[in-house]
Design a protein around this motif. Structure first.
Motif, PDB file in Angstrom:
ATOM      1  N   GLN A 104     -46.949   4.928  -7.869  1.00 42.10           N
ATOM      2  CA  GLN A 104     -47.047   5.407  -6.639  1.00 42.10           C
ATOM      3  C   GLN A 104     -47.077   3.924  -5.970  1.00 42.10           C
ATOM      4  O   GLN A 104     -47.147   2.952  -6.832  1.00 42.10           O
ATOM      5  CB  GLN A 104     -48.356   4.948  -5.828  1.00 42.10           C
ATOM      6  N   ALA A 105     -46.000   3.461  -4.726  1.00 44.73           N
ATOM      7  CA  ALA A 105     -45.642   2.863  -3.784  1.00 44.73           C
ATOM      8  C   ALA A 105     -46.663   1.874  -3.783  1.00 44.73           C
ATOM      9  O   ALA A 105     -46.717   0.409  -3.932  1.00 44.73           O
ATOM     10  CB  ALA A 105     -44.654   3.121  -2.757  1.00 44.73           C
ATOM     11  N   THR A 106     -48.651   2.500  -3.456  1.00 43.23           N
ATOM     12  CA  THR A 106     -49.166   1.283  -2.734  1.00 43.23           C
ATOM     13  C   THR A 106     -50.718   2.319  -3.633  1.00 43.23           C
ATOM     14  O   THR A 106     -50.292   3.149  -3.357  1.00 43.23           O
ATOM     15  CB  THR A 106     -49.065   0.677  -2.372  1.00 43.23           C
ATOM     16  N   SER A 107     -52.047   1.541  -3.113  1.00 46.19           N
ATOM     17  CA  SER A 107     -53.071   1.724  -3.656  1.00 46.19           C
ATOM     18  C   SER A 107     -53.474   2.405  -1.946  1.00 46.19           C
ATOM     19  O   SER A 107     -52.945   2.080  -0.893  1.00 46.19           O
ATOM     20  CB  SER A 107     -53.838   1.265  -3.833  1.00 46.19           C
ATOM     21  N   ASP A 108     -53.438   3.551  -2.521  1.00 48.91           N
ATOM     22  CA  ASP A 108     -54.170   4.880  -0.626  1.00 48.91           C
ATOM     23  C   ASP A 108     -54.995   5.827  -0.754  1.00 48.91           C
ATOM     24  O   ASP A 108     -55.227   6.482  -0.548  1.00 48.91           O
ATOM     25  CB  ASP A 108     -52.823   5.436  -0.686  1.00 48.91           C
ATOM     26  N   HIS A 109     -56.594   5.028  -2.194  1.00 52.09           N
ATOM     27  CA  HIS A 109     -57.064   6.048  -2.119  1.00 52.09           C
ATOM     28  C   HIS A 109     -57.926   5.318  -2.927  1.00 52.09           C
ATOM     29  O   HIS A 109     -57.488   4.727  -3.994  1.00 52.09           O
ATOM     30  CB  HIS A 109     -56.789   7.496  -2.130  1.00 52.09           C
ATOM     31  N   GLY A 110     -59.639   6.377  -2.778  1.00 49.49           N
ATOM     32  CA  GLY A 110     -60.402   5.243  -3.826  1.00 49.49           C
ATOM     33  C   GLY A 110     -60.857   6.535  -4.947  1.00 49.49           C
ATOM     34  O   GLY A 110     -59.861   7.545  -4.750  1.00 49.49           O
ATOM     35  N   TRP A 111     -61.230   6.170  -5.587  1.00 45.72           N
ATOM     36  CA  TRP A 111     -61.772   6.685  -6.734  1.00 45.72           C
ATOM     37  C   TRP A 111     -63.124   7.536  -7.054  1.00 45.72           C
ATOM     38  O   TRP A 111     -63.851   7.699  -5.940  1.00 45.72           O
ATOM     39  CB  TRP A 111     -62.735   6.255  -8.590  1.00 45.72           C
ATOM     40  N   ASP A 112     -62.834   8.427  -7.415  1.00 50.42           N
ATOM     41  CA  ASP A 112     -64.013  10.395  -7.189  1.00 50.42           C
ATOM     42  C   ASP A 112     -64.671   9.556  -8.341  1.00 50.42           C
ATOM     43  O   ASP A 112     -64.310   9.907  -9.398  1.00 50.42           O
ATOM     44  CB  ASP A 112     -63.469  11.262  -7.818  1.00 50.42           C
ATOM     45  N   PHE A 113     -65.850   9.037  -8.181  1.00 50.81           N
ATOM     46  CA  PHE A 113     -66.527   8.350  -8.555  1.00 50.81           C
ATOM     47  C   PHE A 113     -67.256   9.261  -9.607  1.00 50.81           C
ATOM     48  O   PHE A 113     -67.758   9.170 -11.004  1.00 50.81           O
ATOM     49  CB  PHE A 113     -67.297   6.920  -8.567  1.00 50.81           C
ATOM     50  N   VAL A 114     -67.911  10.754  -9.000  1.00 47.01           N
ATOM     51  CA  VAL A 114     -67.963  11.438  -9.673  1.00 47.01           C
ATOM     52  C   VAL A 114     -67.553  12.174 -10.872  1.00 47.01           C
ATOM     53  O   VAL A 114     -67.855  12.595 -12.057  1.00 47.01           O
ATOM     54  CB  VAL A 114     -68.926  12.814  -8.495  1.00 47.01           C
ATOM     55  N   ALA A 115     -66.037  12.459 -11.140  1.00 47.87           N
ATOM     56  CA  ALA A 115     -65.465  13.339 -11.571  1.00 47.87           C
ATOM     57  C   ALA A 115     -65.018  12.215 -12.653  1.00 47.87           C
ATOM     58  O   ALA A 115     -65.023  12.660 -13.808  1.00 47.87           O
ATOM     59  CB  ALA A 115     -64.124  13.839 -10.791  1.00 47.87           C
ATOM     60  N   HIS A 116     -64.901  10.551 -12.180  1.00 46.24           N
ATOM     61  CA  HIS A 116     -64.423   9.767 -13.264  1.00 46.24           C
ATOM     62  C   HIS A 116     -65.038   9.081 -13.550  1.00 46.24           C
ATOM     63  O   HIS A 116     -65.148   7.610 -14.548  1.00 46.24           O
ATOM     64  CB  HIS A 116     -63.086   9.003 -12.807  1.00 46.24           C
ATOM     65  N   LYS A 117     -67.071   9.975 -13.357  1.00 48.99           N
ATOM     66  CA  LYS A 117     -67.915   8.402 -14.360  1.00 48.99           C
ATOM     67  C   LYS A 117     -68.228   8.749 -15.089  1.00 48.99           C
ATOM     68  O   LYS A 117     -67.754   7.081 -16.000  1.00 48.99           O
ATOM     69  CB  LYS A 117     -69.559   9.523 -13.637  1.00 48.99           C
ATOM     70  N   GLU A 118     -67.489   9.135 -16.730  1.00 53.93           N
ATOM     71  CA  GLU A 118     -68.076   8.735 -18.366  1.00 53.93           C
ATOM     72  C   GLU A 118     -66.766   7.935 -18.361  1.00 53.93           C
ATOM     73  O   GLU A 118     -67.240   6.753 -18.764  1.00 53.93           O
ATOM     74  CB  GLU A 118     -67.938   9.935 -18.683  1.00 53.93           C
ATOM     75  N   ASN A 119     -65.825   8.104 -17.834  1.00 52.99           N
ATOM     76  CA  ASN A 119     -64.705   7.152 -18.027  1.00 52.99           C
ATOM     77  C   ASN A 119     -64.638   5.755 -17.809  1.00 52.99           C
ATOM     78  O   ASN A 119     -64.309   4.904 -18.395  1.00 52.99           O
ATOM     79  CB  ASN A 119     -63.058   7.628 -18.192  1.00 52.99           C
ATOM     80  N   LEU A 120     -65.060   6.215 -16.855  1.00 51.97           N
ATOM     81  CA  LEU A 120     -65.547   4.374 -15.994  1.00 51.97           C
ATOM     82  C   LEU A 120     -66.543   3.602 -16.584  1.00 51.97           C
ATOM     83  O   LEU A 120     -66.350   2.440 -15.766  1.00 51.97           O
ATOM     84  CB  LEU A 120     -64.804   4.756 -14.499  1.00 51.97           C
TER      85      LEU A 120
END
Length: 254
Positions: A104-120
């Protein structure tokens, strides 16, 4: 207390990297920014090193530790093993996790905290066990379910993605709507014990309405707009302009 200003050095590094030359100096301009009153420096060391290089990290760390010991070092990036190892080596005060694809050229969205909860959750624990404050990049309209998950992950703060807000320049009504949306999300975050940072496309002009919408904003990280402003006003003058826009009093010597 007005929000702290962290100067993102990525745009300076990208300009330097256009030539095989040591200027503009990333650490030199970081030093000027800190001397002018910035509260910290931000870097985003991407795997391809297209702006900040891995070799910049010890120099920035040394600059802050030796000359500005109260300054904050913020490293942001996608939580690969390589990035986490860089954090553990260079010991930032804050780590900001972003869900960017490396291309990606730059950040353009936040985390889906629900979908990535365990890894995060696992990554956040690893970083906090090292003594780092952990912030997670967050969509400007994140709902209660998403912010519940962010809190359960163990984040200390969320950094609100302000790209859509920054894109409303020239449209006061749209800007007000985006600021209200960010204020609502910030309130939901605070209710869950999360501190609130913000970043992306922030300028001297659009900071005051943002601060009004989020009066307890903890920190802003600004790179592109601040670097563009520095071409006109110089780095020291630009830092002072951004501090004033955040509501900081001018230093007695100014």
């Amino acid at each position: 207390m007005p929000a702290a200003l962290s100067v993102n050095l990525n745009a300076v590094a990208m300009l330097r990297n256009r030539r095989d030359l040591p200027w503009p100096s990333v650490t030199g301009l970081g030093r000027i920014a800190m001397a002018a009153g910035a509260h910290g420096l931000t870097v985003h060391p991407r795997p391809d090193q297209r702006h900040i290089r891995f070799s910049d990290l010890p120099e920035i760390q040394t600059l802050l530790n030796s000359e500005f010991p109260s300054g904050e070092f913020n490293m942001e990036g996608y939580p690969t093993d390589e990035f986490l190892a860089l954090c553990e080596t260079h010991r930032p005060n804050q780590v900001t996790l972003v869900p960017d694809d490396p291309s990606q050229a730059t950040s353009d969205h936040g985390w889906d905290f629900v979908a990535h909860k365990e890894n995060l959750k696992a990554v956040t624990k690893r970083l906090k066990d090292n003594g780092f404050r952990v912030s997670h990049f967050c969509d400007p309209d994140a709902d209660e379910r998403q912010l519940d998950a962010a809190a359960e992950i163990g984040a200390d703060r969320v950094e609100l993605y302000t790209g859509p807000y920054g894109a409303t320049f020239g449209d006061a009504q749209a800007q007000a709507q985006q600021a209200e949306r960010l204020g609502t999300t910030a309130t939901l975050a605070r209710e869950r014990g999360l501190g609130v940072n913000a970043g992306h496309d922030l300028t001297v002009a659009n900071l005051p309405p943002l601060v009004a919408a989020i009066p307890d904003l903890a920190e802003v990280s600004i790179g592109h707009g601040l670097t563009a402003d520095a071409l006109e006003h110089g780095m020291a003058g630009t830092v002072r302009r951004f501090l004033a826009a955040l509501g900081h009093a001018a230093p007695a010597s100014a």
